[in-house]
Scaffold this active site. Structure first.
Site, PDB file in Angstrom:
ATOM      1  N   GLU A   1       0.860  -1.199   0.000  1.00 33.44           N
ATOM      2  CA  GLU A   1       0.000   0.000   0.000  1.00 33.44           C
ATOM      3  C   GLU A   1       0.888   1.239   0.000  1.00 33.44           C
ATOM      4  O   GLU A   1       1.812   1.347   0.803  1.00 33.44           O
ATOM      5  CB  GLU A   1      -0.895   0.000   1.239  1.00 33.44           C
ATOM      6  CG  GLU A   1      -1.669   1.286   1.445  1.00 33.44           C
ATOM      7  CD  GLU A   1      -2.252   1.401   2.851  1.00 33.44           C
ATOM      8  OE1 GLU A   1      -2.369   2.543   3.330  1.00 33.44           O
ATOM      9  OE2 GLU A   1      -2.585   0.367   3.453  1.00 33.44           O
TER      10      GLU A   1
ATOM     11  N   LYS B   1     -10.323  -2.410   8.017  1.00 38.08           N
ATOM     12  CA  LYS B   1      -9.024  -2.030   8.586  1.00 38.08           C
ATOM     13  C   LYS B   1      -9.245  -1.515  10.005  1.00 38.08           C
ATOM     14  O   LYS B   1      -9.965  -0.528  10.201  1.00 38.08           O
ATOM     15  CB  LYS B   1      -8.387  -0.952   7.712  1.00 38.08           C
ATOM     16  CG  LYS B   1      -7.231  -0.190   8.346  1.00 38.08           C
ATOM     17  CD  LYS B   1      -6.769   0.906   7.410  1.00 38.08           C
ATOM     18  CE  LYS B   1      -5.870   1.902   8.111  1.00 38.08           C
ATOM     19  NZ  LYS B   1      -5.337   2.918   7.181  1.00 38.08           N
TER      20      LYS B   1
END
Length: 201
Positions: free
Chosen positions: A44, A134
């Site tokens: 990411e 998340k």
């Protein structure tokens, strides 16, 4: 409703994700390469500045050559979603839960991984159709948070993000976390063997 079950395939059996924040294009590529060589296939790149977007583009191009994908992180505006798509991201990650961002990501063909930290946010995200979430900031939420969430929300699958490294990840896996996101640990040669051990869990 929005579905992010694509993360089942994105993460596969790998329990770690790399987050490369504010490193610039060349350093991001170098650390991403370290992650890939170690066996961490998902990277990411947060997209808060033009340099971040360029780093995402560079790393995404390199990932494609390996048959891998890269996501855009810290996606907090619809413009970030468009930047991510143009730079070659395959998914988006946000620090919080914003239905507008989730839906814009879906419309762009990018599954969204929103951040949650409360039962209310988990419940709203699940109602939106999201099963991968998340948990942020995981190091402050603590391992007990995940056990508490598992009771009322057994369908939720969590990625623990925020303050995590090779020395702290183990208890979070034991608490039922599916993926732990690490960043600076990838630049610490002393932690690389421990990260490799986590990948072998």
């Amino acid at each position: 409703m929005t579905d992010n079950a694509a993360f089942d395939e994105i993460f596969g059996d790998v329990p770690l994700m790399a987050i490369l924040r504010g490193m610039g294009p060349e350093r991001s590529l170098a650390v991403a390469t370290t992650a890939w060589d170690l066996g961490i296939g998902v990277v990411e790149i947060p997209v808060q500045t033009p340099a971040d977007v360029e780093a995402l583009r560079l790393v995404a191009d390199a990932a494609r050559e390996r048959g891998l994908i890269v996501g855009a992180g810290t996606v907090v505006t619809v413009d970030h979603v468009h930047d991510a798509r143009r730079a070659g991201a395959a998914f988006t990650v946000s620090p919080g839960f914003d239905p507008e961002i989730v839906r814009a990501s879906a419309e762009a063909g990018l599954p969204a991984l929103p951040g949650v930290a409360t039962p209310t946010e988990v419940q709203l995200a699940l109602r939106e159709g999201l099963t991968w979430l998340k948990a942020f900031p995981a190091s402050l939420l603590g391992t007990g948070w995940f056990g508490a969430m598992r009771g009322p929300f057994p369908q939720a699958t969590f990625v623990a993000t925020g303050g995590m490294d090779a020395t702290t990840a183990g208890p979070f896996f034991d608490a039922g976390v599916r993926v732990v996101a690490v960043g600076s640990a990838l630049e610490d040669e002393a932690q690389l063997p421990a990260l490799a051990a986590l990948l072998a869990r």
